[in-house]
Design a protein around this motif. Structure first.
Motif, PDB file in Angstrom:
ATOM      1  N   PHE A 193       0.831  -1.208   0.000  1.00 53.92           N
ATOM      2  CA  PHE A 193       0.000   0.000   0.000  1.00 53.92           C
ATOM      3  C   PHE A 193       0.862   1.254   0.000  1.00 53.92           C
ATOM      4  O   PHE A 193       0.606   2.208  -0.756  1.00 53.92           O
ATOM      5  CB  PHE A 193      -0.925   0.025   1.219  1.00 53.92           C
ATOM      6  CG  PHE A 193      -1.519   1.382   1.461  1.00 53.92           C
ATOM      7  CD1 PHE A 193      -2.595   1.822   0.709  1.00 53.92           C
ATOM      8  CD2 PHE A 193      -0.969   2.239   2.412  1.00 53.92           C
ATOM      9  CE1 PHE A 193      -3.126   3.095   0.898  1.00 53.92           C
ATOM     10  CE2 PHE A 193      -1.490   3.513   2.608  1.00 53.92           C
ATOM     11  CZ  PHE A 193      -2.572   3.941   1.852  1.00 53.92           C
ATOM     12  N   TRP A 197       0.495   4.130  -2.805  1.00 57.85           N
ATOM     13  CA  TRP A 197      -0.091   5.419  -2.418  1.00 57.85           C
ATOM     14  C   TRP A 197       0.926   6.539  -2.538  1.00 57.85           C
ATOM     15  O   TRP A 197       0.612   7.640  -3.024  1.00 57.85           O
ATOM     16  CB  TRP A 197      -0.638   5.346  -0.994  1.00 57.85           C
ATOM     17  CG  TRP A 197      -1.334   6.600  -0.579  1.00 57.85           C
ATOM     18  CD1 TRP A 197      -2.640   6.950  -0.811  1.00 57.85           C
ATOM     19  CD2 TRP A 197      -0.739   7.712   0.106  1.00 57.85           C
ATOM     20  NE1 TRP A 197      -2.889   8.202  -0.297  1.00 57.85           N
ATOM     21  CE2 TRP A 197      -1.754   8.689   0.262  1.00 57.85           C
ATOM     22  CE3 TRP A 197       0.540   7.967   0.605  1.00 57.85           C
ATOM     23  CZ2 TRP A 197      -1.516   9.907   0.897  1.00 57.85           C
ATOM     24  CZ3 TRP A 197       0.784   9.188   1.231  1.00 57.85           C
ATOM     25  CH2 TRP A 197      -0.245  10.133   1.379  1.00 57.85           C
ATOM     26  N   GLY A 240      -8.580   3.518   4.769  1.00 57.55           N
ATOM     27  CA  GLY A 240      -8.029   2.260   5.270  1.00 57.55           C
ATOM     28  C   GLY A 240      -8.791   1.716   6.459  1.00 57.55           C
ATOM     29  O   GLY A 240      -9.018   0.510   6.573  1.00 57.55           O
ATOM     30  N   ALA A 432      -6.026   5.929  -2.514  1.00 61.59           N
ATOM     31  CA  ALA A 432      -5.955   5.041  -1.356  1.00 61.59           C
ATOM     32  C   ALA A 432      -6.845   3.818  -1.545  1.00 61.59           C
ATOM     33  O   ALA A 432      -6.428   2.680  -1.273  1.00 61.59           O
ATOM     34  CB  ALA A 432      -6.359   5.799  -0.085  1.00 61.59           C
ATOM     35  N   SER A 435      -5.265   1.486  -4.004  1.00 63.17           N
ATOM     36  CA  SER A 435      -4.029   0.903  -3.460  1.00 63.17           C
ATOM     37  C   SER A 435      -4.324  -0.186  -2.432  1.00 63.17           C
ATOM     38  O   SER A 435      -3.675  -1.244  -2.429  1.00 63.17           O
ATOM     39  CB  SER A 435      -3.179   2.008  -2.824  1.00 63.17           C
ATOM     40  OG  SER A 435      -2.812   2.983  -3.775  1.00 63.17           O
ATOM     41  N   TYR A 436      -5.289   0.063  -1.553  1.00 62.30           N
ATOM     42  CA  TYR A 436      -5.677  -0.975  -0.580  1.00 62.30           C
ATOM     43  C   TYR A 436      -6.215  -2.202  -1.294  1.00 62.30           C
ATOM     44  O   TYR A 436      -5.913  -3.347  -0.913  1.00 62.30           O
ATOM     45  CB  TYR A 436      -6.740  -0.434   0.377  1.00 62.30           C
ATOM     46  CG  TYR A 436      -6.239   0.505   1.437  1.00 62.30           C
ATOM     47  CD1 TYR A 436      -5.327   0.088   2.397  1.00 62.30           C
ATOM     48  CD2 TYR A 436      -6.707   1.824   1.502  1.00 62.30           C
ATOM     49  CE1 TYR A 436      -4.889   0.962   3.383  1.00 62.30           C
ATOM     50  CE2 TYR A 436      -6.276   2.698   2.479  1.00 62.30           C
ATOM     51  CZ  TYR A 436      -5.356   2.260   3.421  1.00 62.30           C
ATOM     52  OH  TYR A 436      -4.920   3.118   4.394  1.00 62.30           O
ATOM     53  N   ALA A 439      -3.392  -4.248  -2.782  1.00 57.44           N
ATOM     54  CA  ALA A 439      -2.699  -4.975  -1.715  1.00 57.44           C
ATOM     55  C   ALA A 439      -3.530  -6.156  -1.229  1.00 57.44           C
ATOM     56  O   ALA A 439      -3.000  -7.241  -0.942  1.00 57.44           O
ATOM     57  CB  ALA A 439      -2.391  -4.029  -0.556  1.00 57.44           C
ATOM     58  N   LEU A 445      -5.284  -7.981   3.128  1.00 53.12           N
ATOM     59  CA  LEU A 445      -5.022  -6.839   4.005  1.00 53.12           C
ATOM     60  C   LEU A 445      -4.887  -7.231   5.469  1.00 53.12           C
ATOM     61  O   LEU A 445      -3.990  -6.758   6.170  1.00 53.12           O
ATOM     62  CB  LEU A 445      -6.154  -5.809   3.875  1.00 53.12           C
ATOM     63  CG  LEU A 445      -6.183  -4.938   2.626  1.00 53.12           C
ATOM     64  CD1 LEU A 445      -7.421  -4.037   2.640  1.00 53.12           C
ATOM     65  CD2 LEU A 445      -4.921  -4.088   2.526  1.00 53.12           C
TER      66      LEU A 445
END
Length: 468
Positions: A193, A197, A240, A432, A435-436, A439, A445
């Protein structure tokens, strides 16, 4: 409440209309991105567009930049102070807020992100942020710091010093986010992440505001990172917190900080290091650095007093955690304004930040329903938004500030500030989220329920912070 705030801004704007505009000081003495390197594209300077369109007579040509040992010494010191903010300052502040079984996990997140981001900054981040004339991102002319030598200058300092100083901003911004998803995320997911980011949110925002991008061209005021750093990180943290979900037992068990002593030590180190963050953003050892220094003292002190006063009124007792949190709130809110507002403006901004961020980590947090573990959004997001908008208000000379550019009024500046806030929220939020999700697809996660109950120190790193 919002209607009253907007009405106040309108009334202040009416006072500003018709009053003479005051020229803004040279960017090299105000904002971090405004200093111009010997090899940097014209867009890196706020005055570059005018220079590009109008050929000045030889007698009025700017003198070539020259090295100033005093400026260089101050910027080297400021760089070290910002490193102190991150490791150990931020690491200890967050670590003390965690439960004992997750202490080392938090320290590792901050420490390793600092290492990774500073490396990536020198590989491609600096080039994309501070070279080229794009409205959103620069170019790769300085990939791996190509063309940066011991002879090249950024303003009155060696360009290498400027690279190092700005690398610490990239590192701490990304590290701030870990406080939102602490105690339940996989270490590998944190790193994936962070890389994504940083590449697609931090670097473009740094260019957009400081490196010659469209918000900088619009005249957005961000002295040391209200939008680029705090709102950017706060929004990413909130996203997040939603995507990872709440920690096991959240709302049912008491999640007490395991060491408020360490949190207070961390907050104190943050305050000390923040002088490099804010006063260093003058990019010189000059009067603007002195103004930013004084404003950083005042806003932080007043925010601390405001926060614990609010706690005493609404909760019955002022707390050490409240004092530490109030200090950080004041530091966040004054960051975009530090070199633009006067001491009275910094006092008002600090007082507002103390009360508003207290609401942000209590009332607003409940409304949002997210498990933002260490209140990244409540302090950095909310404080950054407040500070960015109030910068546009208190930069007015009528209110003790340094003034606006030619033809700019209080109302028009506030509109630009609001635009910069909205752009940052949307940009960071979208990047964000993606990106999360990437991942999550690659490694997942969240740790398992068993690992979360055991603690991430053992589950992720095979060691414990404490032995009993």
């Amino acid at each position: 409440m919002m209607k009253r705030f907007l009405t106040l801004l309108a009334l202040l704007g009416m006072l500003a209309v018709g009053s003479p505009a005051f020229a803004q000081e040279a960017p090299a003495d105000t904002a971090p991105a405004a200093t111009e390197t010997a090899q940097t594209a014209p867009s890196a300077s706020a005055e570059a567009p005018a220079a590009a369109n109008t050929e000045a007579p030889p007698a009025e040509a700017e003198a070539p930049p020259t090295l100033d040992s005093g400026d260089t010494a101050w910027m080297l010191t400021s760089t070290m102070l910002v490193i102190l903010m991150t490791i150990p300052g931020l690491a200890l502040f967050y670590g003390g807020l965690a439960r004992a079984k997750n202490m080392l996990s938090v320290l590792m997140h901050v420490f390793v992100i600092f290492c990774l981001m500073t490396l990536l900054w020198c590989i491609y981040g600096y080039s994309l942020a501070f070279s080229g004339e794009g409205s959103v991102v620069g170019n790769l002319d300085k990939l791996f710091l190509a063309g940066v030598t011991t002879e090249s200058l950024n303003g009155s300092m060696p360009e290498y010093v400027w690279v190092a100083f700005q690398s610490t901003f990239a590192a701490i911004t990304t590290a701030l986010i870990v406080g939102s998803f602490a105690e339940r995320i996989k270490f590998s997911a944190v790193l994936i992440f962070a890389i994504l980011w940083y590449t697609f949110s931090y670097v473009p925002m740094a260019h957009i505001v400081w490196g010659g991008g469209f918000l900088g061209a619009d005249g957005a005021l961000d002295f040391a990172g209200g939008t680029v750093v705090h709102i950017n990180a706060g929004i990413a943290g909130l996203v997040g917190a939603y995507l990872l979900g709440k920690r096991i037992g959240f709302g049912k068990e008491a999640f007490r900080p395991h060491s408020l002593t360490l949190t207070m030590v961390g907050a104190s180190l943050l305050w000390v290091g923040w002088f490099g963050f804010n006063a260093g953003s003058a990019a010189a050892a000059n009067g603007v650095a002195g103004l930013a220094f004084v404003n950083t003292i005042l806003a932080t002190a007043v925010a601390t007093l405001a926060w614990i006063s609010g706690e005493a009124i609404f909760k019955g007792k002022p707390s050490s955690l409240g004092a530490a949190s109030g200090a950080v709130a004041g530091l966040v809110a004054i960051t975009p304004a530090a070199g633009f507002v006067g001491p009275v403006g910094s006092i008002i901004i600090g007082g507002a930040a103390g009360f508003v961020c207290l609401w942000g980590v209590n009332g607003l947090k409940k409304l949002l329903g997210a498990d933002d573990a260490f209140d990244v959004f409540g302090v950095h997001g909310v404080g950054g938004i407040l500070g960015a908008i109030l910068t546009g208000v208190f930069a007015a000379t009528e209110l003790g500030g340094q003034g606006y550019g030619e033809g700019v009024t209080l109302v028009s500046q506030v509109i630009v500030q609001v635009k910069s806030v909205l752009v940052t929220i949307v940009w960071s939020g979208v990047v964000a989220f993606v990106s999360y999700k990437i991942a999550d697809v690659l490694v997942g996660l969240r740790v398992t329920e068993e690992q979360e109950r055991e603690g991430l120190d053992i589950a992720s790193h095979g060691e414990s912070a404490y032995h009993y």
